[in-house]
Design a protein around this motif. Sequence first.
Motif, PDB file in Angstrom:
ATOM      1  N   ALA A   1      40.443  24.502  34.259  1.00 52.56           N
ATOM      2  CA  ALA A   1      41.695  24.335  35.004  1.00 52.56           C
ATOM      3  C   ALA A   1      42.888  24.485  34.070  1.00 52.56           C
ATOM      4  O   ALA A   1      43.880  25.165  34.407  1.00 52.56           O
ATOM      5  N   GLU A   2      42.818  23.872  32.902  1.00 56.58           N
ATOM      6  CA  GLU A   2      43.916  23.975  31.952  1.00 56.58           C
ATOM      7  C   GLU A   2      44.054  25.397  31.415  1.00 56.58           C
ATOM      8  O   GLU A   2      45.168  25.891  31.216  1.00 56.58           O
ATOM      9  N   GLU A   3      42.918  26.078  31.231  1.00 58.04           N
ATOM     10  CA  GLU A   3      42.964  27.481  30.798  1.00 58.04           C
ATOM     11  C   GLU A   3      43.566  28.358  31.889  1.00 58.04           C
ATOM     12  O   GLU A   3      44.364  29.265  31.606  1.00 58.04           O
ATOM     13  N   LEU A   4      43.219  28.085  33.145  1.00 57.95           N
ATOM     14  CA  LEU A   4      43.762  28.864  34.251  1.00 57.95           C
ATOM     15  C   LEU A   4      45.270  28.664  34.359  1.00 57.95           C
ATOM     16  O   LEU A   4      46.023  29.636  34.544  1.00 57.95           O
ATOM     17  N   ILE A   5      45.727  27.432  34.249  1.00 56.98           N
ATOM     18  CA  ILE A   5      47.166  27.162  34.319  1.00 56.98           C
ATOM     19  C   ILE A   5      47.898  27.896  33.199  1.00 56.98           C
ATOM     20  O   ILE A   5      48.959  28.502  33.429  1.00 56.98           O
ATOM     21  N   ALA A   6      47.356  27.878  32.001  1.00 55.62           N
ATOM     22  CA  ALA A   6      47.982  28.572  30.872  1.00 55.62           C
ATOM     23  C   ALA A   6      47.990  30.082  31.082  1.00 55.62           C
ATOM     24  O   ALA A   6      48.980  30.768  30.771  1.00 55.62           O
ATOM     25  N   THR A   7      46.886  30.617  31.625  1.00 57.36           N
ATOM     26  CA  THR A   7      46.802  32.058  31.889  1.00 57.36           C
ATOM     27  C   THR A   7      47.811  32.470  32.950  1.00 57.36           C
ATOM     28  O   THR A   7      48.489  33.508  32.816  1.00 57.36           O
TER      29      THR A   7
ATOM     30  N   PRO B   1      38.378  27.211  39.048  1.00 60.74           N
ATOM     31  CA  PRO B   1      39.203  27.719  37.942  1.00 60.74           C
ATOM     32  C   PRO B   1      38.510  28.805  37.130  1.00 60.74           C
ATOM     33  O   PRO B   1      39.139  29.792  36.734  1.00 60.74           O
ATOM     34  N   LYS B   2      37.222  28.639  36.883  1.00 58.26           N
ATOM     35  CA  LYS B   2      36.465  29.631  36.110  1.00 58.26           C
ATOM     36  C   LYS B   2      36.413  30.966  36.854  1.00 58.26           C
ATOM     37  O   LYS B   2      36.585  32.041  36.250  1.00 58.26           O
ATOM     38  N   ILE B   3      36.207  30.906  38.170  1.00 65.87           N
ATOM     39  CA  ILE B   3      36.144  32.122  38.982  1.00 65.87           C
ATOM     40  C   ILE B   3      37.482  32.841  38.998  1.00 65.87           C
ATOM     41  O   ILE B   3      37.555  34.074  38.895  1.00 65.87           O
ATOM     42  N   TYR B   4      38.583  32.093  39.081  1.00 64.09           N
ATOM     43  CA  TYR B   4      39.899  32.742  39.178  1.00 64.09           C
ATOM     44  C   TYR B   4      40.355  33.299  37.837  1.00 64.09           C
ATOM     45  O   TYR B   4      41.140  34.248  37.799  1.00 64.09           O
ATOM     46  N   LEU B   5      39.845  32.765  36.750  1.00 68.59           N
ATOM     47  CA  LEU B   5      40.080  33.403  35.452  1.00 68.59           C
ATOM     48  C   LEU B   5      39.445  34.788  35.432  1.00 68.59           C
ATOM     49  O   LEU B   5      40.058  35.761  34.970  1.00 68.59           O
TER      50      LEU B   5
ATOM     51  N   THR C   1      34.357  31.107  46.327  1.00 66.13           N
ATOM     52  CA  THR C   1      33.747  29.958  45.653  1.00 66.13           C
ATOM     53  C   THR C   1      32.594  30.329  44.722  1.00 66.13           C
ATOM     54  O   THR C   1      32.051  29.461  44.042  1.00 66.13           O
ATOM     55  N   THR C   2      32.212  31.619  44.702  1.00 72.42           N
ATOM     56  CA  THR C   2      31.147  32.082  43.815  1.00 72.42           C
ATOM     57  C   THR C   2      31.517  33.429  43.227  1.00 72.42           C
ATOM     58  O   THR C   2      32.350  34.158  43.776  1.00 72.42           O
ATOM     59  N   MET C   3      30.891  33.786  42.132  1.00 74.29           N
ATOM     60  CA  MET C   3      31.112  35.102  41.529  1.00 74.29           C
ATOM     61  C   MET C   3      30.621  36.201  42.470  1.00 74.29           C
ATOM     62  O   MET C   3      31.187  37.298  42.489  1.00 74.29           O
ATOM     63  N   GLU C   4      29.598  35.891  43.255  1.00 75.17           N
ATOM     64  CA  GLU C   4      29.086  36.887  44.205  1.00 75.17           C
ATOM     65  C   GLU C   4      30.137  37.216  45.270  1.00 75.17           C
ATOM     66  O   GLU C   4      30.293  38.378  45.664  1.00 75.17           O
ATOM     67  N   GLU C   5      30.852  36.187  45.725  1.00 70.24           N
ATOM     68  CA  GLU C   5      31.927  36.437  46.692  1.00 70.24           C
ATOM     69  C   GLU C   5      33.057  37.227  46.051  1.00 70.24           C
ATOM     70  O   GLU C   5      33.663  38.099  46.690  1.00 70.24           O
ATOM     71  N   LEU C   6      33.347  36.940  44.789  1.00 68.55           N
ATOM     72  CA  LEU C   6      34.368  37.715  44.076  1.00 68.55           C
ATOM     73  C   LEU C   6      33.936  39.168  43.958  1.00 68.55           C
ATOM     74  O   LEU C   6      34.746  40.087  44.149  1.00 68.55           O
TER      75      LEU C   6
ATOM     76  N   ARG D   1      54.117  41.412  50.828  1.00 66.63           N
ATOM     77  CA  ARG D   1      54.772  41.770  49.568  1.00 66.63           C
ATOM     78  C   ARG D   1      53.901  41.437  48.362  1.00 66.63           C
ATOM     79  O   ARG D   1      53.957  42.120  47.348  1.00 66.63           O
ATOM     80  N   PHE D   2      53.096  40.383  48.514  1.00 73.64           N
ATOM     81  CA  PHE D   2      52.318  39.904  47.375  1.00 73.64           C
ATOM     82  C   PHE D   2      50.875  39.618  47.794  1.00 73.64           C
ATOM     83  O   PHE D   2      50.584  39.413  48.971  1.00 73.64           O
ATOM     84  N   ILE D   3      49.981  39.596  46.766  1.00 75.90           N
ATOM     85  CA  ILE D   3      48.551  39.405  46.987  1.00 75.90           C
ATOM     86  C   ILE D   3      48.058  38.236  46.141  1.00 75.90           C
ATOM     87  O   ILE D   3      48.340  38.155  44.939  1.00 75.90           O
ATOM     88  N   GLY D   4      47.318  37.320  46.784  1.00 72.53           N
ATOM     89  CA  GLY D   4      46.822  36.148  46.076  1.00 72.53           C
ATOM     90  C   GLY D   4      45.351  35.897  46.313  1.00 72.53           C
ATOM     91  O   GLY D   4      44.699  36.578  47.112  1.00 72.53           O
ATOM     92  N   ILE D   5      44.819  34.892  45.630  1.00 70.20           N
ATOM     93  CA  ILE D   5      43.433  34.494  45.784  1.00 70.20           C
ATOM     94  C   ILE D   5      43.370  32.965  45.806  1.00 70.20           C
ATOM     95  O   ILE D   5      44.135  32.296  45.108  1.00 70.20           O
ATOM     96  N   THR D   6      42.475  32.411  46.626  1.00 71.33           N
ATOM     97  CA  THR D   6      42.413  30.967  46.812  1.00 71.33           C
ATOM     98  C   THR D   6      40.973  30.485  46.929  1.00 71.33           C
ATOM     99  O   THR D   6      40.063  31.277  47.170  1.00 71.33           O
ATOM    100  N   GLY D   7      40.809  29.165  46.818  1.00 71.58           N
ATOM    101  CA  GLY D   7      39.487  28.620  47.087  1.00 71.58           C
ATOM    102  C   GLY D   7      39.307  27.208  46.571  1.00 71.58           C
ATOM    103  O   GLY D   7      40.223  26.587  46.038  1.00 71.58           O
ATOM    104  N   HIS D   8      38.085  26.722  46.783  1.00 68.04           N
ATOM    105  CA  HIS D   8      37.719  25.358  46.439  1.00 68.04           C
ATOM    106  C   HIS D   8      36.519  25.393  45.499  1.00 68.04           C
ATOM    107  O   HIS D   8      36.082  26.447  45.095  1.00 68.04           O
TER     108      HIS D   8
END
Length: 284
Positions: A182-188, A149-153, A109-114, A137-144
């Motif tokens: 959010a829209e940028e993340l979906i497009a990315t 969206p900005k963090i996951y970009l 939920t924060t850049m520090e956690e990332l 098989r696969f690796i993901g990232i999640t959060g609230h």
Amino acid sequence: METRRFGRTGHMSTVAIFGAAAFSQVSQEEADKAMELIVEAGVNHIDIARSYGEAELRVGPWMPRARGRFFLGSKTTQRTKEDAWKELQESLKRLQIEALDLYQIHAITTMEELDAVTMKGGALEAFLEARREGLTRFIGITGHGVNAPKIYLEALRRFDFDTVLFPLNFVQMANPEYRKYAEELIATCKAKDVGTMVIKSITKAPWGERQHTATTWYEPFDQSDEIQRAVNFALSYYVTGICTAGDTRVLPLVLKACGNFTRLSDSEKEEMIQSGKQYEPLFV
């Protein structure tokens, strides 16, 4: 029920992905009834986490006979390599399986956690080792959170995650900055072929001081027509599916809505976003 390709995993996931947080505090009998409903609806993807109370223990008894039916993803909130590895072993044991399809770094939920999970000795190193050893098989990232969206970009710039999970609903999208990212993340994600799951799709508002009428940690829409509109909104974006709400009583309504999904036009989505301004967003 409609299925969509879960990014580069190649799995054709149902648009309803069972959010097993609903099993955090239920009996095995209650869980079994919900699992039967999930199977009947044709759901083929489960999202779970070690931090979801008893959830892994409730799903575990189903895995010896039903593992092949489900794409199974779990998550860890641990931030170091050692702790994330340990928790993965616990999840495998509790779920009664030898390997996951997807393991996810949870609740960033924060850049520090990332920073913490991607630094030397961070949890991501355990994920890479688990993938090398065939434990996922696969690796993901999640959060609230309002910055998700900005963090996951940024996360996708640092590492080629296979999947992302983040909040998407018409109330939250009434926040212009949240909507932008959010829209940028979906497009990315579309451009990188990253599987996308969305959560909090039927969120109405924070509970505040109101009495809780559901086991979700936010107040959900609870009428069939409201849930249908909210599900139609979320699934009209380029996402794989929605994780069903963390309440077994709301579950049948969400499954029905996913089965009856009708895509909204851009103008219809815009109308819903504008209507979302009458509610208090969960994340501010």
